[in-house]
Design a protein around this motif. Structure first.
Motif, mmCIF file in Angstrom:
data_model
loop_
_atom_site.group_PDB
_atom_site.id
_atom_site.type_symbol
_atom_site.label_atom_id
_atom_site.label_comp_id
_atom_site.label_asym_id
_atom_site.label_seq_id
_atom_site.Cartn_x
_atom_site.Cartn_y
_atom_site.Cartn_z
ATOM 1 N N ALA A 164 122.377 10.465 61.839
ATOM 2 C CA ALA A 164 122.795 11.846 62.125
ATOM 3 C C ALA A 164 123.567 12.452 60.960
ATOM 4 C CB ALA A 164 123.627 11.895 63.411
ATOM 5 N N VAL A 165 124.232 11.605 60.153
ATOM 6 C CA VAL A 165 124.919 12.109 58.961
ATOM 7 C C VAL A 165 123.921 12.897 58.114
ATOM 8 C CG1 VAL A 165 125.885 11.394 56.733
ATOM 9 C CG2 VAL A 165 126.705 10.337 58.852
ATOM 10 N N HIS A 166 122.739 12.366 57.971
ATOM 11 C CA HIS A 166 121.749 12.974 57.070
ATOM 12 C C HIS A 166 121.018 14.138 57.741
ATOM 13 C CE1 HIS A 166 122.816 9.642 54.583
ATOM 14 N NE2 HIS A 166 122.675 8.884 55.642
ATOM 15 N N MET A 167 120.770 13.989 59.046
ATOM 16 C CA MET A 167 120.094 15.079 59.767
ATOM 17 C C MET A 167 120.921 16.364 59.744
ATOM 18 S SD MET A 167 118.671 13.015 63.077
ATOM 19 C CE MET A 167 117.927 14.466 63.819
ATOM 20 N N PHE A 168 122.273 16.195 59.848
ATOM 21 C CA PHE A 168 123.112 17.382 59.987
ATOM 22 C C PHE A 168 123.925 17.697 58.725
ATOM 23 C CE2 PHE A 168 122.165 15.788 64.221
ATOM 24 C CZ PHE A 168 121.438 16.877 64.662
ATOM 25 N N MET A 169 123.533 17.062 57.613
ATOM 26 C CA MET A 169 124.240 17.328 56.352
ATOM 27 C C MET A 169 124.010 18.765 55.886
ATOM 28 S SD MET A 169 125.865 15.490 53.734
ATOM 29 C CE MET A 169 125.193 13.860 53.457
ATOM 30 N N TRP A 170 122.767 19.297 56.002
ATOM 31 C CA TRP A 170 122.455 20.546 55.311
ATOM 32 C C TRP A 170 121.899 21.702 56.142
ATOM 33 C CZ3 TRP A 170 124.764 20.791 50.873
ATOM 34 C CH2 TRP A 170 125.011 19.620 50.145
ATOM 35 N N PRO A 171 121.699 21.574 57.458
ATOM 36 C CA PRO A 171 121.053 22.703 58.171
ATOM 37 C C PRO A 171 121.810 24.030 58.091
ATOM 38 C CG PRO A 171 121.001 20.753 59.538
ATOM 39 C CD PRO A 171 121.883 20.429 58.351
ATOM 40 N N ALA A 172 123.103 24.011 57.755
ATOM 41 C CA ALA A 172 123.841 25.280 57.650
ATOM 42 C C ALA A 172 123.638 25.930 56.287
ATOM 43 C CB ALA A 172 125.328 25.042 57.907
ATOM 44 N N TYR A 173 122.935 25.241 55.393
ATOM 45 C CA TYR A 173 122.818 25.711 54.002
ATOM 46 C C TYR A 173 121.356 25.791 53.582
ATOM 47 C CZ TYR A 173 127.794 24.718 53.549
ATOM 48 O OH TYR A 173 129.149 24.732 53.713
ATOM 49 N N ARG A 174 121.144 26.562 52.524
ATOM 50 C CA ARG A 174 119.840 26.529 51.865
ATOM 51 C C ARG A 174 119.881 25.407 50.827
ATOM 52 N NH1 ARG A 174 120.288 32.137 52.561
ATOM 53 N NH2 ARG A 174 121.758 32.140 50.836
ATOM 54 N N LEU A 175 119.109 24.367 51.065
ATOM 55 C CA LEU A 175 119.013 23.265 50.100
ATOM 56 C C LEU A 175 117.569 22.774 50.142
ATOM 57 C CD1 LEU A 175 120.526 21.072 48.264
ATOM 58 C CD2 LEU A 175 120.205 19.610 50.268
ATOM 59 N N PRO A 176 116.817 22.960 49.060
ATOM 60 C CA PRO A 176 115.377 22.655 49.128
ATOM 61 C C PRO A 176 115.045 21.172 49.256
ATOM 62 C CG PRO A 176 115.887 24.140 47.277
ATOM 63 C CD PRO A 176 117.187 23.626 47.798
ATOM 64 N N ALA A 177 115.843 20.294 48.658
ATOM 65 C CA ALA A 177 115.412 18.884 48.625
ATOM 66 C C ALA A 177 116.586 17.953 48.862
ATOM 67 C CB ALA A 177 114.783 18.581 47.265
ATOM 68 N N TYR A 178 116.387 17.014 49.753
ATOM 69 C CA TYR A 178 117.448 16.055 50.080
ATOM 70 C C TYR A 178 116.831 14.683 50.289
ATOM 71 C CZ TYR A 178 121.266 13.770 52.594
ATOM 72 O OH TYR A 178 122.252 12.894 52.983
ATOM 73 N N GLY A 179 117.472 13.688 49.753
ATOM 74 C CA GLY A 179 117.029 12.315 49.970
ATOM 75 C C GLY A 179 118.238 11.426 50.212
ATOM 76 N N PHE A 180 117.990 10.293 50.846
ATOM 77 C CA PHE A 180 119.129 9.433 51.183
ATOM 78 C C PHE A 180 118.674 8.008 51.435
ATOM 79 C CE2 PHE A 180 117.299 10.794 55.152
ATOM 80 C CZ PHE A 180 117.318 9.658 55.931
ATOM 81 N N VAL A 181 119.636 7.128 51.341
ATOM 82 C CA VAL A 181 119.479 5.778 51.884
ATOM 83 C C VAL A 181 120.722 5.545 52.724
ATOM 84 C CG1 VAL A 181 120.461 4.752 49.778
ATOM 85 C CG2 VAL A 181 119.145 3.338 51.362
ATOM 86 N N THR A 182 120.527 4.980 53.910
ATOM 87 C CA THR A 182 121.651 4.850 54.848
ATOM 88 C C THR A 182 121.595 3.487 55.513
ATOM 89 O OG1 THR A 182 122.855 6.077 56.547
ATOM 90 C CG2 THR A 182 120.482 5.905 56.854
ATOM 91 N N ARG A 183 122.725 2.801 55.494
ATOM 92 C CA ARG A 183 122.721 1.433 56.029
ATOM 93 C C ARG A 183 123.997 1.140 56.803
ATOM 94 N NH1 ARG A 183 120.493 0.106 50.662
ATOM 95 N NH2 ARG A 183 118.264 -0.173 50.994
ATOM 96 N N GLY A 184 123.847 0.327 57.825
ATOM 97 C CA GLY A 184 124.998 -0.244 58.519
ATOM 98 C C GLY A 184 125.032 -1.728 58.209
ATOM 99 N N TRP A 185 126.221 -2.267 57.995
ATOM 100 C CA TRP A 185 126.369 -3.665 57.578
ATOM 101 C C TRP A 185 127.182 -4.456 58.584
ATOM 102 C CZ3 TRP A 185 123.908 -5.386 53.213
ATOM 103 C CH2 TRP A 185 123.406 -4.410 52.334
ATOM 104 N N TYR A 186 126.700 -5.652 58.882
ATOM 105 C CA TYR A 186 127.498 -6.577 59.697
ATOM 106 C C TYR A 186 128.610 -7.178 58.844
ATOM 107 C CZ TYR A 186 123.704 -6.940 63.225
ATOM 108 O OH TYR A 186 122.766 -6.699 64.189
#
Lengths: 170, 904
Positions: free
Chosen positions: B333-355
């Motif tokens: 959800a961090v990535h889904m809701f990072m930019w919808p309030a803004y105009r940003l043409p391109a976004y990429g990410f890597v996201t991980r949870g660690w034990y």
């Protein structure tokens, strides 16, 4: 574990009981006498939720032992309002100003503020307000951000509500 | 005005500061919290917990404890295992770690429950628990995210310490060229501390087996319905009907979303012992052994063109899941809701949870809040770097209503968000130029003032795309006495839902607020809802109540019209009286109508059901967006690093405001928690995995002197739901942190940038920036922690590949797709003709066919269109190795998910 006999008056009612020396006043009020309005929030004297009135003074019932209150007059949150149900001014001010949300910390806050109101009955507005805010420094509320509690304190200090707050106390 | 907000009755209750219905009992000590429940013969639980972060349990010595007076039973995992339990996440998907209710042979964090002592009193249980001896063969624990990347496996048998992941580093290949073309590229890194949610009432549970068919459970939870469903599913549909009651709960904040190990253990113990069993968490347990939240390490890079317009962004996000997360989580959800309030043409990410070998991850108000913190602090930094005013930079990139509908670079559609409008409303209510003048004058005197801004949008009222996120039910009736009773699926842990829902009913039904009684907090009434989870009750239950009250008003009017031989249109209800236009003598009280409706059905209109009841379950649009813009002004003492908040003002748009007192209370509570996160709260661990904040003297909760008076501006753009509400429960905790950090960064700007934001911003860390050196010792501390040599107990070696079995991929495979909501198991069936592949995937929810796949060598690629949770095309890319396969599934906006399978 040693046991001791005590007699206390709680909210105007006399109780005689035998308590273990280690039993806290808070636990005794809740478990022994059924005054479950007193809430134990941290049991190490920081959060203030368990505050009750012992002979007119605000006391953290998690840090006081039941054996220490032998012969004392105690008021818990259940005994703060009038017998006819009329709320204590502190209770009324908290209600008027959205001074609580989940209500777990509220009994201790109400008792602390009621003690200050008693102690500062003759004080001027400013002194009373300062004393009430100072008393709040001994309480933690996780829900409200203290906004409604501050407004309640202003009401108790005799301030006229600001225009945008007038609706809140109507 | 939205037509749906038109009131039937004359009195306006929606929008007014009605005193709360909950307060009467809570202010007089008459609430019922779980610890207030007392049942005859009830037994009390104390848990024995691991004092060691990691290791094998060598022995558990129980004899001395068993000899203690009052001890009824002492249970270990071997005893509890007689009742099978399958722990689930909030999404009702399986927990992937091998979590058991009590430790099963190994301990994986300090605080792991090992033994359950059950006695006639809590004191007796604690006395006996103190005599239990647990001997553990201690191993070197993994504490930090960095440890997890290189250390031995937290859970032996798994492939690595990655608890969950989406996206991968390859995606940077598409973003990097765009960043390379940008006139400005700015980066930031945030190390967010671990937070203990710390509701004032800890977790609590009383389980009462009421015979073979019923079990009543009182539990501190955020939804009795969700808790009852969870217990029933986790216990594999037991014979008992499980009813969960939660009259009053002392705060939840996400921690109490689902029952966890201790609550489940209490329920299982009650089943085994056939006795009522109570467990009340104490503060030490609440701080160190309740699930924690927020520990994250995030890096974000943003490219802007020469005019400051956003072009592309890349985020590398990691969060510490601890040993036993309440659902493995990479925080998509961090990535889904990072930019919808803004105009940003391109976004990429890597996201991980660690034990790691720390307490497990739980939810906390706005679990995805890092998106706003990292984005807004980076935009603020970018403004200083480029030399543009931060408000101007926001304006150039924010979406206004006139820019919509718009679809974000992650595919999130927005059509009625108002972050830009909120910012303008905010700016109209502060004198920005005057503050800048005052700031300049103060600097001359050696005083450092700062101003910070932040904007955001928040998904609220989610329904229909994830299993637990559903509609809400209201059952409403007018009793023969004329009293109005509502039974709701909602739950309040301070939210005041009885109050707000009664206001809606009063207005729509035309009765006095005081005449309405609301019952909630019991799974026996209403119907399934997740309660307070995702800022949704005001939106969805509000809509349900709105509609049910109108349905009931329609029935009253139909009955009154029939009795008076009048037209329905001539009937109105006001103040509990039913009036006929032009015939004041025919007015009747609701009570008269109700007595007839219940007692004299022959007088009702043809075909009308007797009684005065209505029930409605509202299914709102899938998501309702809330927007806000906030501003904080601070003074930083350059000698001490102490921050004073001078002013805080926010403009939020939560649509229709049912009760401003309740809405402002939600915002304020979230902002206070935000202040705690930025300045005070911290749950650190030492290198041996010991949690270091064990009391409220170590864990600094915001007090009245830390929180200023907040000012509120309500934008009130009605949403598309019935009633027009938008959720407001979590927002303060999301927008608060960047607002305050930006104000501090502005104050510190004469000294330099906060290069790497390490939270909390203690006075010592602020002095680091002022003096330009590591006064706080933070860097030394991190280096020391990250340099701890990893134990060599088990190597993180990939599982050995088995020798290849049957050649070819035709036939059935057991496949697992690791979705953002948890692993989804299914059967995959493949048919090959040459290189062409067709087949199907089959899950309990149904089967879906595909065709057009290609097999080249050991690599299979195919695509499949799905409708839920939204319309996306899944692109599978799998590699086969004998009886196993593994690979990736590209899931549109969610990025890539892992897939693996084996021969069925």
């Amino acid at each position: 574990m040693s046991e001791h006999g005590i007699e206390v008056t709680v909210n105007g009612h006399r109780h005689a009981a035998r308590v273990e020396a280690r039993t806290s006043l808070g636990e005794f009020l809740r478990e022994g006498l059924g005054y479950t309005g007193t809430h134990l929030g941290c049991e190490h004297g920081v959060c203030g939720a368990c505050t009750v009135m012992v002979d007119g003074a605000a006391v953290r019932s998690c840090l006081m032992l039941a054996v220490q209150v032998d012969g004392a007059q105690i008021t818990t949150i259940e005994g703060l309002a009038e017998a006819d149900g009329t709320l204590h001014p502190v209770q009324q001010a908290l209600r008027d100003n959205f001074g609580l949300q989940c209500g777990f910390c509220t009994p201790g806050i109400a008792i602390s503020l009621a003690c200050v109101m008693q102690e500062e009955a003759g004080a001027g507005e400013g002194a009373r307000e300062n004393a009430l805010v100072r008393a709040m420094s001994g309480h933690i509320c996780r829900c409200t951000g203290y906004q409604g509690i501050r407004r309640a304190i202003r009401q108790l200090s005799g301030h006229q509500p600001a225009a945008d707050e007038a609706e809140a106390v109507a | 005005m939205n037509v749906q907000t038109k009131s039937v009755g004359a009195a306006r209750y929606v929008g007014s500061r009605q005193p709360r219905k909950e307060d009467g009992r809570l202010l007089t000590g008459r609430g019922q919290f779980t610890d207030d429940v007392r049942l005859p013969g009830m037994l009390h639980v104390a848990f024995v917990r691991s004092a060691v972060a990691r290791g094998r349990i060598v022995s558990i010595e129980l004899e001395a404890a068993r000899e203690m007076p009052g001890v009824h039973a002492i249970l270990t995992q071997a005893d509890l295992a007689t009742v099978p339990v399958k722990m689930l996440s909030f999404f009702f998907t399986p927990i992937e770690s091998p979590v058991t209710l009590l430790a099963d042979g190994r301990v994986a964090c300090v605080g792991d429950p090992v033994v359950m002592v059950i006695a006639h009193s809590r004191a007796q249980a604690e006395d006996a628990a103190s005599l239990v001896e647990v001997v553990v063969d201690e191993e070197t624990p993994l504490v930090t995210i960095a440890d997890a990347k290189t250390g031995p496996l937290v859970h032996p048998g798994r492939e690595d310490n990655i608890a969950a992941e989406m996206g991968d580093e390859d995606a940077l290949e598409a973003i990097q060229p765009l960043l390379d073309d940008c006139a400005h590229v700015v980066s930031t890194r945030i190390r967010h501390q671990r937070i203990a949610q710390s509701p004032m009432e800890g977790r609590a549970c009383v389980a009462s087996p009421d015979g073979a068919e019923e079990m009543t459970v009182w539990m501190g939870c955020q939804s009795p319905h969700l808790a009852a469903r969870y217990l029933t599913q986790a216990l594999g549909m037991p014979q008992e009907g499980i009813r969960v009651v939660a009259r009053d709960v002392g705060g939840g904040f996400g921690l109490k979303n689902i029952p966890w190990r201790e609550e489940m253990a209490v329920v299982v113990a009650a089943k085994i012992l056939r006795r009522s069993v109570k467990w009340i968490e104490d503060r030490f347990e609440s701080l160190t052994a309740s699930s924690h939240a927020r520990e994250q390490d995030t890096a974000l890079t943003l490219g802007l063109d020469k005019d400051g317009r956003f072009q592309a962004a890349w985020c590398d996000y990691a969060c510490n899941n601890g040993a036993w997360p309440m659902g493995e989580d990479a925080n998509i959800a961090v990535h889904m809701f990072m930019w919808p309030a803004y105009r940003l043409p391109a976004y990429g990410f890597v996201t991980r949870g660690w034990y790691t070998n720390t307490m497990g991850l739980g939810a906390y108000r706005g679990p995805w809040a890092m998106e706003s913190l990292v984005r807004e602090t980076l935009i603020d930094k970018a403004a200083r770097r480029i030399g543009v005013d931060p408000v101007e930079l926001l304006r150039r990139n924010l979406l206004y209503l006139e820019d919509q509908p718009h679809t974000s670079s992650m595919g999130i559609p927005v059509e009625d968000i108002t972050p830009g409008e909120c910012l303008e409303k905010l700016m109209a209510n502060i004198d920005y130029a005057a503050f800048r003048r005052e700031q300049a004058e103060a600097r001359v005197e050696g005083r450092y003032l700062g101003i910070g801004f932040a904007t955001y949008i928040e998904p609220t009222g989610s329904a229909g795309s994830m299993a637990p996120m559903t509609g809400e039910t209201v059952q409403l009736r007018i009793e023969p006495t004329g009293k109005v009773v509502a039974m709701l699926s909602t739950h309040s842990q301070g939210h005041g839902t009885a109050t707000t829902m009664a206001q809606v009913i009063a207005e729509q039904l035309g009765v006095a607020y005081e005449e309405i009684t609301v019952y909630e907090g019991d799974s026996a009434i209403g119907a399934f809802s997740p309660g307070a989870a995702g800022s949704r009750q005001g939106v969805i239950a509000g809509g349900a109540t709105w509609q049910a009250a109108r349905m009931l008003a329609d029935k009253v009017r139909a009955v009154a019209a029939h009795l008076s031989n009048a037209s329905v249109d001539a009937v109105s209800i006001e103040g509990g009286m039913v009036h006929i236009i032009g015939a004041p003598e025919m007015s009747r009280s609701l009570r008269e109508i109700a007595e007839i409706a219940y007692g004299e059905p022959a007088r009702l209109p043809e075909g009308a059901a007797s009684g005065l009841e209505a029930q409605y379950r509202y299914q709102p649009p899938p998501m309702t967006m809330t927007s806000a813009a906030h501003c904080a002004m601070v003074e930083v003492d350059a000698e001490t690093g102490f921050v004073t908040i001078l002013r805080w003002i926010g403009a939020e748009d939560c649509g229709t405001v049912i009760n401003p007192g309740v809405v402002e209370g939600q915002i304020a509570g979230g902002l206070a928690q935000a202040i705690g996160q930025v300045l005070l709260e911290d749950m650190p661990y030492d290198a041996r995995g010991n949690p270091l904040a064990a009391t409220f003297k170590d864990y600094l909760m915001p007090s009245i002197s830390d929180v200023p008076d907040f000012e509120y501006l309500h934008a009130s753009t009605p949403s598309r739901t019935i009633g027009g509400m938008r959720g407001v429960g979590e927002g303060g905790c999301i927008i608060g942190p960047p607002t305050l950090v930006n104000a501090i960064a502005d104050a510190l700007s004469p000294f330099g940038e906060i290069d790497e934001l390490v939270l909390p911003l203690t006075p010592a860390r602020i002095v680091d920036v002022i003096e330009g050196r590591d006064v706080s010792g933070t860097r030394v501390h991190w280096q020391a922690l990250e340099a701890v040599p990893a134990g060599g107990d088990e190597a993180a070696a990939p599982p050995s590949a088995e020798p290849g079995q049957a050649a070819g991929i035709d036939g059935d495979w057991n496949m697992v797709l690791k979705t953002p909501m948890g692993p989804q198991a299914m059967v995959a069936h493949f048919d090959t003709v040459g290189e062409a592949v067709s087949g199907y995937l089959e899950a309990p929810e149904g089967r879906q066919d595909f065709a057009g796949g290609t097999l080249s060598g050991d690599r299979l690629k195919f695509e499949m269109k799905v409708e839920k949770p939204m319309k996306i095309t899944l692109k599978y890319d799998l590699r086969f190795d004998g009886a196993h396969f593994s690979g990736k599934c590209k899931m549109g906006m969610f990025g890539s998910a892992k897939v693996f399978g084996e021969r069925a």
